[in-house]
Design an enzyme around this catalytic site. Structure first.
Site, PDB file in Angstrom:
ATOM      1  N   CYS A   7       0.746  -1.278   0.157  1.00 16.02           N
ATOM      2  CA  CYS A   7       0.022   0.000  -0.039  1.00 16.02           C
ATOM      3  C   CYS A   7       0.911   1.109   0.136  1.00 16.02           C
ATOM      4  O   CYS A   7       1.948   1.146  -0.451  1.00 16.02           O
ATOM      5  CB  CYS A   7      -0.991   0.082   1.141  1.00 16.02           C
ATOM      6  SG  CYS A   7      -0.223   0.113   2.687  1.00 16.02           S
ATOM      7  N   ASN A  10       2.333   1.521   4.241  1.00 16.57           N
ATOM      8  CA  ASN A  10       2.514   0.113   5.131  1.00 16.57           C
ATOM      9  C   ASN A  10       2.209   0.388   6.660  1.00 16.57           C
ATOM     10  O   ASN A  10       2.797  -0.311   7.542  1.00 16.57           O
ATOM     11  CB  ASN A  10       3.778  -0.407   4.863  1.00 16.57           C
ATOM     12  CG  ASN A  10       4.152  -1.762   5.340  1.00 16.57           C
ATOM     13  OD1 ASN A  10       5.212  -1.983   5.593  1.00 16.57           O
ATOM     14  ND2 ASN A  10       3.180  -2.619   5.333  1.00 16.57           N
ATOM     15  N   CYS A  12      -1.660   0.919   7.194  1.00 18.88           N
ATOM     16  CA  CYS A  12      -3.075   0.558   7.477  1.00 18.88           C
ATOM     17  C   CYS A  12      -3.524  -0.596   6.634  1.00 18.88           C
ATOM     18  O   CYS A  12      -3.698  -1.628   7.109  1.00 18.88           O
ATOM     19  CB  CYS A  12      -4.066   1.999   6.958  1.00 18.88           C
ATOM     20  SG  CYS A  12      -3.606   3.346   7.990  1.00 18.88           S
ATOM     21  N   ARG A  13      -3.476  -0.464   5.426  1.00 21.16           N
ATOM     22  CA  ARG A  13      -4.080  -1.664   4.527  1.00 21.16           C
ATOM     23  C   ARG A  13      -3.227  -2.574   4.231  1.00 21.16           C
ATOM     24  O   ARG A  13      -3.970  -3.915   4.379  1.00 21.16           O
ATOM     25  CB  ARG A  13      -4.315  -1.040   3.006  1.00 21.16           C
ATOM     26  CG  ARG A  13      -5.518   0.165   3.187  1.00 21.16           C
ATOM     27  CD  ARG A  13      -5.632   0.957   1.918  1.00 21.16           C
ATOM     28  NE  ARG A  13      -4.261   1.729   1.758  1.00 21.16           N
ATOM     29  CZ  ARG A  13      -4.134   2.401   0.431  1.00 21.16           C
ATOM     30  NH1 ARG A  13      -5.026   2.617  -0.356  1.00 21.16           N
ATOM     31  NH2 ARG A  13      -3.234   3.379   0.638  1.00 21.16           N
ATOM     32  N   SER A  14      -1.965  -2.570   3.825  1.00 23.35           N
ATOM     33  CA  SER A  14      -1.040  -3.801   3.726  1.00 23.35           C
ATOM     34  C   SER A  14      -0.801  -4.690   5.010  1.00 23.35           C
ATOM     35  O   SER A  14      -0.883  -5.971   4.903  1.00 23.35           O
ATOM     36  CB  SER A  14       0.049  -3.539   2.689  1.00 23.35           C
ATOM     37  OG  SER A  14       1.149  -2.652   3.592  1.00 23.35           O
TER      38      SER A  14
END
Ligand code: 4NP
Length: 154
Positions: A7, A10, A12-14
């Site tokens: 993301c 690195n 939040c999402r990934s």
């Protein structure tokens, strides 16, 4: 088999994808067959643990992200990993810019595995808690799809 989630930051999402997919692998009995990691295309948050909101949302679903540590995507990742999966189109552009010509990695969007080709996991960083729930729901769906793909060996 090695899978890398990418993301922007690195945090939040990934890392959420890494935690959710790790559990999906365990539940599918594939934990010893597939190695996973996550990283960001940007360097701002290198060395940090996941965002407190991402950690809290994941923990409510029984997933502990607290030991993850942000790092930046490198050229070498495209030789080390079989799948390099971005969360949005901006990530994907940055990934393709960095990908060496000789890399054999599958480079694409994670949500392609949720049956929604081209769809993005929206950046939840500047929004409210519901954004993190949305991220988890999308990532759970894509994780199931990726498990099916790995099982089918295609
Ligand atoms: P991520 O979220 O890409 O899902 O980790 C973000 C985290 C931080 C920033 C942007 C997105 N930021 O601009 O600092």
């Amino acid at each position: 088999m090695k899978v890398l989630f990418v993301c922007l930051g690195n945090i939040c999402r990934s890392p959420t994808a890494e935690g959710v997919f790790r559990r999906a692998l365990e539940q599918a009995g594939l934990a010893d067959k597939v190695e996973i990691d996550s990283c960001g295309v940007g360097s701002w948050h290198v060395g940090k643990a996941p965002d407190a909101r991402a950690q809290q949302a994941a923990l409510l679903r029984g997933i502990d992200l607290s030991d993850l540590c942000a790092r930046q995507l490198t050229e070498q990742d495209f030789n080390d990993f079989d799948y390099v999966l971005g969360m949005d189109q901006d990530n994907l552009r940055a990934m393709r810019d960095l990908k060496p010509a000789n890399s054999q990695a599958h480079v694409g969007l994670f949500l392609d595995f949720a049956g929604t080709p081209g769809a993005e996991v929206p950046d939840p960083y500047y929004g409210g808690d519901e954004g993190f729930e949305n991220v988890l729901n999308m990532i759970e769906a894509a994780s199931e799809g990726l498990i099916q793909q790995l099982k089918s060996g295609r």
